[in-house]
Every structure is written in C-alpha cells, then in structure tokens.
Design an enzyme around this catalytic site. Structure first.
Site, short mmCIF file in Angstrom:
data_model
loop_
_atom_site.label_atom_id
_atom_site.label_comp_id
_atom_site.label_asym_id
_atom_site.label_seq_id
_atom_site.Cartn_x
_atom_site.Cartn_y
_atom_site.Cartn_z
N GLU A 1 84.48 19.69 9.32
CA GLU A 1 85.42 19.60 8.21
C GLU A 1 84.80 19.91 6.85
OE1 GLU A 1 85.19 17.37 10.62
OE2 GLU A 1 87.19 16.99 11.43
N PHE B 1 92.61 2.47 14.26
CA PHE B 1 91.74 3.52 14.77
C PHE B 1 91.78 4.72 13.83
CE2 PHE B 1 91.16 7.33 17.51
CZ PHE B 1 89.80 7.15 17.74
N MET C 1 62.53 24.49 -2.81
CA MET C 1 62.68 24.02 -4.18
C MET C 1 62.04 22.65 -4.37
SD MET C 1 63.53 24.70 -7.14
CE MET C 1 64.78 25.93 -7.47
#
Ligand SMILES: Cc1ncc(C[n+]2csc(CCOP(=O)(O)OP(=O)(O)O)c2C)c(N)n1
Ligand SMILES: [Mg+2]
Lengths: 161, 566
Positions: free
Chosen positions: B50, B112, B480
């Site tokens: 997602e 849930f 970095m």
C-alpha cells in the site's frame, strides 16, 4: 507573553483533537483551554491561553486558521475584553480558621457551596489574576483540593453598539 | 431516481472528478468498492504494497497536476499507506486517499482490522474525514477533492465504513462545493505587488529563490517571463527544479545543503531575495542567523503560515504563485516608462560576480577512466535522454547526484521526496508517472539501499506494461549516512554496510524484467543505450565508486557559505 485566543470552530467530532494536536505537534504551549457550544449549535467557541513571543503567537494564529474546521481566530491582546474563570476550592476549616476563611471568601465575593465538619468547598469567579490571588491567600490556611475551569473571554462591545 | 450503492456512488464521484486511474490494494473493508470499480472505465493499478499505491498516486499527481487517488483497505492497508501520505503532505501534493473502515456499529470496539486512521493521519493530511452518515458520503468526497487541489494542495483522506458503502442512496446532483471557513487567498494584494515591483528594479544584487510552489501552481511560464524580463539570476530548491530552465545562463542551479557554490554565495551576498513558492526550509537556509543577512526579502506564497515562519519577510505576498507573478508581470507591462532592458544594465557587476563564482567552483567531480562515478552516470542519462526524461529518485546520495547532474528544463519532470526524504519513493512514483504518460521515458535514479524498500513494485510495473527504467547507483552502502559518518563520526560506519544485497540483474529477471550491469566506465554508455531502447522494465546496476561523496556540502547547522567543496 501570555496571549488569549478566541477561536470559533465547527462543532464536529475530532475538531478538538485537531487543535490540541496542532499545539502538541508544533511545540506550542497551552496554559488553559475551554470549549463549548455557541448559540449556533454547529459552532463551538474555544478560548486558549498560550505563552510565546509575538512570532510564536502569530504562527499559532495562522496555523489555527489553516485548520479547515476553524472559522475565526481572534487574538484578544489586540482588543479590550472581559475575562472570567471559576475555581472550586476545598479549604481546611477548623474551628480556629472558619471565620478567617469566610472573611476571605467574602472579600473575593465567593460562595460556600459545600460544608463539612473539617472543610468548606468554595466557588470563586473572576479574572485569572483574581483567582491566583484568592489561591495565594487561602494556601497558608490549607487548600485540600482545587479545580479550575480555565479562562473564558468575550470582547467588549465597542462604544456605539 | 434509482438508488445506487454507496460504493457505486464513490465510483461516480471519481468519474465526476475525471479520475481515470487509481492505485490501490483490496481487502475485506473495500471489497464492495473494488466490485463497483469492475463495471466502470477507471483502472485500478494493483500494487504490491500500500505504501507504493500512495507513492504512485503521488507520482501521477506530480507529473499531471491532477489529484492522485489511492484506495486502501482498513487496518494494515491504511497504516501501510501512512508513509506515502506523509510524503505527499510534506511536498504539498494533491491527493485523495480512500480507506475502508469497519462497519459503523463496530467502530471503537477494537474490531478486526480496525484502526483510527483519521486519528493517525490527522497531522500528516491537509484534512481528513470519517464519513458517518450516508447523506454525507457524496458531499464529503466532493469536498475532499476540492480541498486536496485548492490553496496549498495536499493529501486528504476519506475513511469509508463498510456498511455505509453497502447501503443504498440516491446520488445527489452535482453542486459546487461551498466551505464558508475554507477560502484560500488566490489574489495578491495590489499594494504589495507594487512594492515588490519597485524593489525588484532597484535592487543591485537580486536573486529569485524558487520553490515547489511554482511547479504546483503551474507558474513556470510566468516565473520565466519575470526572470527574463528583469534579467534576475535564479536559484531553485530541490522541489523547484524544472521551474526555470536549468540550462539558461541566468540559472544558478540548486541552493542549500548540496546546492551549487554560486547559488549559496549569491543568496548570501544578495540585497534582495525574491522567494516564490518556497518555505525557507532548514536544508536551504543552513544556520538561520547567517542566512541572507544582507537581503530584503519578498515572499510569495499561498500559505500564510509559511511567511515569516523561519525568516522575517519584508514584503509578504499571500497569493497563488501564478496569480502573483502574473500581477507582477502586468505591473511592469503597464509601466512602460520603465525601460527594463536599460535598468538591467545596473546588474552588470552582479553578473560578473556570479560568473566568477561559477567559474571558480562549478559543480564538478573527479572522473576516472575505469571506475564508474555516479555523477557521470547521471550526466550520461541526461545526455542520452536529451534532458527530457521524467526522473524520479530514491533518497540519499543518488537523489542529490540526480538533482545536481540531470539538468531540468521543464516543470513536472522531477519527482523526489523533498520534505520527508522517503527511501522507497522512486520506483512507485515512476510507475505512477508512467501510467499517466505511457509514451514517455521515465527513470528512477536509485540507491542500492532505497530500491530494496519497494523493489516488489517491479511486478506492478510489469503487470501494467510500465517500461520504467531503474538506474541503481550501487555503492553497496547507505551512502548518504555513510558520508555523514565519514565526515562527522570519524569514519565509524555503523550499520551503513549491507553485507548481503541481491544480485539486481538476477532479481530483474525473476520479475520478468531486464537486468543490466556496468562495472566499468566504458560500460555505462552502452548499458544506458540498451536500457532506453528496451520496451520493458529495466534495472541497471551501476557499480560505482563506493566512497564517492556529494559535494558541495553545507554541514548541518552551518552557514550556507561554509561549504565543503570537492
Ligand atoms: C525510509 C527511510 N529510512 C531511513 C532514511 C535515512 N536515510 C537517508 S539516506 C539513507 C541511505 C540511502 O542509501 P541508498 O539508497 O543506498 O542511497 P545512497 O545514499 O547510497 O545513494 C538513509 C538510510 C530515510 N531517508 N528514509
Ligand atoms: Mg547506496
């Protein structure tokens, strides 16, 4: 510097946490906060007392304004306003101090709202500084409990209103 | 009118907004929505995580200027999206994120896959909503799009309880969104505009400091017009790259921590700093008390909270950048007695100074005949694409080399997580961009560390025929962070080496993509050529000089004139 902000906001779930989240997330300080419905039940009025220099207060004001649910923000430092706070105090009231307590309450135009053998519960209303004063005076006698409402305010009407 | 389901109403709202492509991932709470989507002309790009859905919607929004849309299920689906939402929030990207929620009767019961996603995302969305009544569904969605794209844009989340999506309603007629308490100020104040205009033709060492706001408000043309007609040198923030042509003589490149020597010196010496759609971020200003101390400051921004937040501003203009720049340009047009070309001659000494800085310390690196230098890879990408590709980046050195050595001449060609600095942003953002423009070249300039954060999206790219190219500047380090350790932590490389990293060429193959590798400088050019000619996802693994650093560099907390140079 202390500033009192009066904030009108949509009376919707979660709005209060948007405001408090903004203060905590950005490290702004809250001295006191009061909120309740206005005449229009879809709108709430919140009074926030905060501390900070001019720049900080300006940021707070702008950030509050940026919240979608905030309708209006007024910094009351710019206008004359009336300020009230209420405090409930439970004060020790032994035989030797009962009269003294009553005298102090009288001076501050407070009320006894509950009595027991050993204590009085007292209500005092006034500006925040008056509340501070009554607390200072009663402290040596013995304050057992204290609950303050936080400040609420109203701008004074301009002369021709 | 016939009743439709809540889910169908959501789909119809998306259609009303002109949405053709969304990015998402299904789950119990949004099955109804996915079911309704099957019967319409909207494509759902099924990502593999997602976070990537939100980054892809973000990339789509950045290249098109439209509102990106992501659709996630409740609970873990929604929380996986949070990094993407925060990324979009920090860069003011217009986006609507729809999340499923458990049925209303269960909210607050630890059901849930229930999380309070509205609570979780309150500080990282422009606004968010939990739809509590069926009647509010359509108006809320319309409002969400309006809020996302207007004013200073940003992500808006709408949480949709499952029972509500399954209920039936009559779809309300389209009505303009009215929000009494939300009215961004688009128009500049004419008095402020005039003040700014007068200052700009008097200044002797002016600098235009241009940020992402110019890209967001599509004001590149107006900005370029202003810079060219007044001949004012321009520097851009990381977010502003592409707002002004990087190849133009007046461009000084990027400013800030890894900005050019010229840009940082020019800001330090300037007597008038004209900030447009920029926010004086700490990566730009360095030590605040030493920032642009000689300059008066004009600041154009649509968000009043940006003005005088970090740096005291002399002429604030609260307005949409495009409108403000238009007003400024037309002020000069209506004052034809002012000969702008003649006025610009006063800037000759300033140009000479700037040219000197450019000559003395141009962006540079020490090339090598054998070893691959990352800067060379980026230059070669730029050369072979004619500077016209859409470039996304991951985060770290790769991002800074991309910003420094790819020269952008157009807005909306540069996708990078500037505000949040989210590793794993680049690949999904590239997919979003490629979905918007299937015919264009889209390249993710990546690091070996970052690419592993959302590498699973190679599958998404393949599934939707997005032939994105990934150029990994592989230094086998979290480079970095390693650079900071080298400079400020006595070369103690704590947790910045990954002993095991995948063989990226094999990995690409496993996804059905093409993997190419270059280990010597001479292989760079043919690898890029082959990648660009391949109509498939290509992962290029450039084994670069491991301890190459990004320079110039302003150490955190130092003045921007205290740059470490190559
Ligand atoms: C999600 C996330 N976690 C951690 C960081 C901190 N961080 C910034 S740059 C960086 C190193 C990135 O390594 P790599 O992708 O290999 O890029 P390089 O700097 O080597 O080019 C890290 C860990 C971050 N920006 N984002
Ligand atoms: Mg690396």
């Amino acid at each position: 510097m202390k500033h009192t902000l009066s904030v009108l906001l949509q009376n919707k779930p979660g709005v209060l946490s948007r405001v408090t989240g903004l203060f905590s997330g950005r490290g702004f300080n809250i001295e006191s906060l009061c909120v309740a419905e206005t005449l229009d039940p879809t709108v709430s009025c919140m009074t926030v007392v905060s501390k900070g220099d001019v720049g900080v207060i300006e940021q707070i004001t702008k950030q509050l304004h940026k919240l979608i649910d905030v309708i209006k923000v007024t910094d009351l430092s710019d206008v004359p306003f009336v300020e009230r706070e209420m405090v409930l105090l439970r004060v020790k009231a032994e035989a030797s101090t009962r009269a003294e307590v009553l005298r102090v309450i009288d001076i501050f135009r407070g009320k006894v709202v509950d009595v027991s053998a050993r204590s009085y519960a007292i209500e005092v209303t006034g500006s925040a500084s008056k509340i501070e004063a009554v607390i200072d005076i009663l402290r040596p006698i013995g304050i057992k409990e204290i609950v303050r409402t936080g400040v609420i305010t109203m701008a004074r009407a301009s002369k021709n209103k | 009118m016939a009743k439709i389901t809540g889910a169908e109403a959501v789909v119809r709202c998306l259609q009303e907004e002109g949405v053709k492509i969304i990015f998402g991932y299904p789950g119990g709470a949004v099955i109804d929505l996915y079911d309704a989507l099957m019967d319409c002309d909207i494509t759902n790009v099924l990502v593999r995580h997602e976070q990537a859905a939100v980054h892809a919607a973000d990339g789509f929004a950045r290249v098109t200027g439209e509102v990106g849309v992501a659709l996630l299920t409740s609970g873990p689906g929604a929380t996986n999206g949070v990094t993407g939402i925060a990324t979009a929030y920090c860069d003011s990207i217009p986006m609507v994120v729809l999340t499923g929620q458990v049925p209303r009767a269960l909210i607050g019961n630890d059901a849930f896959q229930e999380v309070d996603i509205v609570g979780i995302t309150r500080p990282c969305t422009k606004h968010n909503y939990l739809v509590g009544n069926l009647d509010d569904l359509v108006p809320t969605l319309r409002e969400a799009f309006h809020v996302a794209r207007s004013g200073r844009p940003g992500p808006v989340l709408v949480d949709l309880p499952k029972d509500l999506i399954a209920s039936r309603l009559t779809f309300p007629d389209k009505a303009p969104v009215k929000m009494a308490n939300y009215q961004p100020n688009y128009k500049p104040h004419p008095v402020q505009v005039e003040k700014a205009c007068r200052k700009m033709i008097e200044a002797r060492q002016p600098v235009l400091y241009v940020g992402g706001g110019v890209i967001l408000s599509d004001a590149s043309r107006e900005l370029t017009e202003l810079a060219l007609s007044l001949k004012i040198p321009v520097t851009m923030t990381l977010m502003g790259l592409g707002a002004f042509p990087g190849t133009h003589q007046l461009s000084m490149g990027m400013l800030g921590m890894h900005g050019t020597y010229t840009a940082n010196m020019a800001v330090a010496e300037s007597d008038l700093l004209i900030a447009v759609g920029a926010r004086f971020d700490d990566r730009v200003t360095g030590k605040l008390s030493d920032f642009a101390t000689k300059a008066e400051i004009i600041h154009i921004d649509i968000d009043p909270t940006s003005i005088s937040k970090n740096v005291k501003v002399d002429v604030p203009i609260v307005a949409d950048c495009k409108n403000a720049l238009r007003a400024i340009n037309s002020w000069y047009a209506s004052h034809s007695e002012i000969d702008l070309a003649a006025a610009a001659t006063r800037l000759e000494p300033w140009y000479r100074q700037i040219d000197q800085w450019k000559e003395r310390h141009p962006l540079s690196y020490t090339d090598d005949p054998e070893i691959i230098k990352p800067q060379y890879v980026v230059e070669e990408l730029c050369r072979q694409t004619g500077g016209e590709a859409i470039i996304s980046t991951e985060v770290g050195q790769n991002q800074m080399w991309a910003a420094q050595f790819y020269t952008f001449n157009h807005p909306r060609h540069w996708l990078t997580s500037g505000g949040l600095g989210t590793m794993g942003y680049g690949l999904p953002a590239a997919i979003g961009a490629q979905m918007a423009f299937p015919g264009r070249t889209v390249i993710d300039i990546a690091g070996d560390g970052s690419i592993q954060m959302n590498i699973q999206e190679l599958a998404t790219a393949r599934q939707y025929h997005c032939p994105v190219k990934v150029a990994i500047l592989n230094n086998n380090y979290l480079g970095m962070v390693r650079q900071w350790q080298e400079l400020f932590y006595d070369r103690r490389y704590a947790s910045t080496t990954m002993d095991i990293i995948p063989d990226f060429v094999d990995l690409a193959r496993a996804f059905g993509a093409v993997g190419l590798r270059a280990t010597r400088r001479s292989e760079v050019e043919p690898v890029i050529r082959e990648a660009l000619a391949t109509d498939n996802v290509v992962l290029m693994d450039f084994k670069i000089e491991k301890e190459e650093g990004v320079y110039p560099m302003v150490p955190a907390g130092k003045a921007t004139t205290e740059m470490l140079l190559v």
